[in-house]
Design a protein around this motif. Structure first.
Motif, PDB file in Angstrom:
ATOM      1  N   MET A   1       0.816  -1.190   0.000  1.00  0.00           N
ATOM      2  CA  MET A   1       0.000   0.000   0.000  1.00  0.00           C
ATOM      3  C   MET A   1       0.860   1.253   0.000  1.00  0.00           C
ATOM      4  SD  MET A   1      -3.048   0.996  -0.027  1.00  0.00           S
ATOM      5  CE  MET A   1      -4.051   2.363   0.364  1.00  0.00           C
ATOM      6  N   VAL A   2       1.897   1.266   0.849  1.00  0.00           N
ATOM      7  CA  VAL A   2       2.776   2.429   0.928  1.00  0.00           C
ATOM      8  C   VAL A   2       3.500   2.617  -0.392  1.00  0.00           C
ATOM      9  CG1 VAL A   2       4.811   3.373   2.065  1.00  0.00           C
ATOM     10  CG2 VAL A   2       3.038   2.287   3.419  1.00  0.00           C
ATOM     11  N   LEU A   3       3.988   1.525  -0.973  1.00  0.00           N
ATOM     12  CA  LEU A   3       4.691   1.636  -2.245  1.00  0.00           C
ATOM     13  C   LEU A   3       3.776   2.137  -3.346  1.00  0.00           C
ATOM     14  CD1 LEU A   3       6.972  -1.514  -2.230  1.00  0.00           C
ATOM     15  CD2 LEU A   3       7.617   0.849  -1.850  1.00  0.00           C
ATOM     16  N   THR A   4       2.523   1.703  -3.328  1.00  0.00           N
ATOM     17  CA  THR A   4       1.557   2.187  -4.313  1.00  0.00           C
ATOM     18  C   THR A   4       1.353   3.679  -4.161  1.00  0.00           C
ATOM     19  OG1 THR A   4       0.442   0.058  -4.281  1.00  0.00           O
ATOM     20  CG2 THR A   4      -0.789   1.914  -5.187  1.00  0.00           C
ATOM     21  N   MET A 100      10.313  19.138   1.282  1.00  0.00           N
ATOM     22  CA  MET A 100      10.516  19.519   2.675  1.00  0.00           C
ATOM     23  C   MET A 100       9.703  20.758   3.059  1.00  0.00           C
ATOM     24  SD  MET A 100      12.501  17.222   3.644  1.00  0.00           S
ATOM     25  CE  MET A 100      13.777  17.365   4.843  1.00  0.00           C
ATOM     26  N   MET A 101       9.196  21.496   2.070  1.00  0.00           N
ATOM     27  CA  MET A 101       8.423  22.703   2.349  1.00  0.00           C
ATOM     28  C   MET A 101       7.040  22.338   2.874  1.00  0.00           C
ATOM     29  SD  MET A 101       9.329  24.750  -1.094  1.00  0.00           S
ATOM     30  CE  MET A 101       9.586  26.461  -0.703  1.00  0.00           C
ATOM     31  N   GLU A 102       6.413  23.300   3.530  1.00  0.00           N
ATOM     32  CA  GLU A 102       5.067  23.080   4.035  1.00  0.00           C
ATOM     33  C   GLU A 102       4.124  22.873   2.855  1.00  0.00           C
ATOM     34  OE1 GLU A 102       1.701  25.298   6.742  1.00  0.00           O
ATOM     35  OE2 GLU A 102       3.778  25.972   6.849  1.00  0.00           O
ATOM     36  N   GLN A 103       3.328  21.845   2.944  1.00  0.00           N
ATOM     37  CA  GLN A 103       2.438  21.494   1.858  1.00  0.00           C
ATOM     38  C   GLN A 103       1.045  22.064   2.117  1.00  0.00           C
ATOM     39  OE1 GLN A 103       3.731  19.758  -0.837  1.00  0.00           O
ATOM     40  NE2 GLN A 103       5.634  20.087   0.277  1.00  0.00           N
ATOM     41  N   ILE A 104       0.305  22.288   1.059  1.00  0.00           N
ATOM     42  CA  ILE A 104      -1.064  22.775   1.168  1.00  0.00           C
ATOM     43  C   ILE A 104      -1.900  21.709   1.870  1.00  0.00           C
ATOM     44  CG2 ILE A 104      -3.112  23.450  -0.133  1.00  0.00           C
ATOM     45  CD1 ILE A 104      -1.185  24.410  -2.353  1.00  0.00           C
ATOM     46  N   GLN A 105      -2.652  22.135   2.867  1.00  0.00           N
ATOM     47  CA  GLN A 105      -3.476  21.204   3.626  1.00  0.00           C
ATOM     48  C   GLN A 105      -4.736  20.840   2.846  1.00  0.00           C
ATOM     49  OE1 GLN A 105      -2.700  19.745   6.533  1.00  0.00           O
ATOM     50  NE2 GLN A 105      -0.727  20.762   6.437  1.00  0.00           N
ATOM     51  N   HIS A 106      -5.068  19.598   2.849  1.00  0.00           N
ATOM     52  CA  HIS A 106      -6.321  19.125   2.270  1.00  0.00           C
ATOM     53  C   HIS A 106      -6.788  17.934   3.094  1.00  0.00           C
ATOM     54  CE1 HIS A 106      -3.615  16.173   0.509  1.00  0.00           C
ATOM     55  NE2 HIS A 106      -4.659  15.439   0.209  1.00  0.00           N
ATOM     56  N   ASN A 107      -8.031  17.630   2.980  1.00  0.00           N
ATOM     57  CA  ASN A 107      -8.576  16.484   3.694  1.00  0.00           C
ATOM     58  C   ASN A 107      -8.229  15.223   2.915  1.00  0.00           C
ATOM     59  OD1 ASN A 107      -9.728  18.083   5.673  1.00  0.00           O
ATOM     60  ND2 ASN A 107     -11.606  18.366   4.505  1.00  0.00           N
ATOM     61  N   PRO A 108      -7.379  14.378   3.494  1.00  0.00           N
ATOM     62  CA  PRO A 108      -6.990  13.174   2.762  1.00  0.00           C
ATOM     63  C   PRO A 108      -8.141  12.179   2.688  1.00  0.00           C
ATOM     64  CG  PRO A 108      -6.059  13.142   4.969  1.00  0.00           C
ATOM     65  CD  PRO A 108      -6.736  14.472   4.796  1.00  0.00           C
ATOM     66  N   SER A 109      -8.116  11.395   1.636  1.00  0.00           N
ATOM     67  CA  SER A 109      -9.099  10.323   1.507  1.00  0.00           C
ATOM     68  C   SER A 109      -8.770   9.230   2.524  1.00  0.00           C
ATOM     69  CB  SER A 109      -9.068   9.742   0.096  1.00  0.00           C
ATOM     70  OG  SER A 109      -7.844   9.048  -0.106  1.00  0.00           O
ATOM     71  N   ASN A 111      -7.930   6.134   1.987  1.00  0.00           N
ATOM     72  CA  ASN A 111      -6.724   5.403   1.586  1.00  0.00           C
ATOM     73  C   ASN A 111      -5.465   6.228   1.826  1.00  0.00           C
ATOM     74  OD1 ASN A 111      -7.967   3.015   0.850  1.00  0.00           O
ATOM     75  ND2 ASN A 111      -8.359   3.705  -1.234  1.00  0.00           N
ATOM     76  N   GLU A 112      -5.518   7.541   1.567  1.00  0.00           N
ATOM     77  CA  GLU A 112      -4.354   8.390   1.824  1.00  0.00           C
ATOM     78  C   GLU A 112      -4.040   8.427   3.319  1.00  0.00           C
ATOM     79  OE1 GLU A 112      -4.167  11.885  -1.506  1.00  0.00           O
ATOM     80  OE2 GLU A 112      -5.797  11.985  -0.043  1.00  0.00           O
ATOM     81  N   ALA A 113      -5.081   8.589   4.151  1.00  0.00           N
ATOM     82  CA  ALA A 113      -4.881   8.633   5.600  1.00  0.00           C
ATOM     83  C   ALA A 113      -4.288   7.323   6.099  1.00  0.00           C
ATOM     84  CB  ALA A 113      -6.202   8.932   6.303  1.00  0.00           C
ATOM     85  N   LYS A 114      -4.804   6.217   5.602  1.00  0.00           N
ATOM     86  CA  LYS A 114      -4.306   4.900   5.991  1.00  0.00           C
ATOM     87  C   LYS A 114      -2.834   4.741   5.598  1.00  0.00           C
ATOM     88  CE  LYS A 114      -5.420   0.191   4.778  1.00  0.00           C
ATOM     89  NZ  LYS A 114      -6.370  -0.676   4.143  1.00  0.00           N
ATOM     90  N   THR A 115      -2.486   5.196   4.397  1.00  0.00           N
ATOM     91  CA  THR A 115      -1.115   5.118   3.923  1.00  0.00           C
ATOM     92  C   THR A 115      -0.196   5.991   4.772  1.00  0.00           C
ATOM     93  OG1 THR A 115      -1.856   4.670   1.686  1.00  0.00           O
ATOM     94  CG2 THR A 115       0.386   5.472   1.924  1.00  0.00           C
TER      95      THR A 115
END
Length: 162
Positions: A1-4, A100-109, A111-115
């Protein structure tokens, strides 16, 4: 899953970089009726462009089509990474700094949260077990072979009946 997930992120980042390069070249006067070569060390992006099943590269395909209309010849070329090709190391360094820079915040799906959670757990486990060597021969054994070794070590086998 992580590799995907990592593959998916790399594919999107590399595709976006090529897309931005194509846009810059379309808007530049020097590329009109010129031979243009786009180099990438991400063979996955080139493979995804060949596939019709990868919607992540649709915007890139459109940008390349637009560029091909202004350039006399357009070539997409894969290059091996980390082999001292000028510009590739610079691009890799810039990508690393951008990551390494701060990324734009979004609500992860889900599957993204699980990963992300699994990646964090894996990272912490590796920090707590620095002696772990995944290239050790024991990790190449199948589950059945591990069960056999465990049975022999603990005496839970048929040998004690003989």
């Amino acid at each position: 899953m992580v590799l995907t997930y990592i593959y998916h992120v790399i594919l999107i980042n590399e595709a976006e970089a090529l897309q931005e390069a194509a846009k810059v070249l379309v808007n530049g006067e020097a590329t009109h009726h010129a031979k243009v070569v786009l180099l990438t060390d991400a063979g996955s992006v080139l493979d995804a462009l060949d596939s019709t099943k990868c919607p992540e590269v649709n915007a890139l395909a459109q940008a390349i089509t637009t560029l091909s209309k202004t350039a006399s010849k357009l070539v997409l070329q894969w290059i091996p990474g980390h082999v001292d090709i000028f510009g590739n190391d610079v691009a890799d360094q810039l990508a690393k700094e951008g990551g390494m820079m701060e990324q734009i915040q979004h609500n992860p799906s889900y599957n993204e949260a699980k990963t992300l959670i699994n990646s964090a757990l894996d990272y912490h486990w590796r920090q707590e077990h620095p002696q772990h060597n995944s290239k050790d021969a024991i990790h190449k054994l199948s589950r059945a072979e591990h069960v056999t070794i465990f049975g022999l070590r603990t005496g839970h086998n048929r040998l004690k009946h003989h």
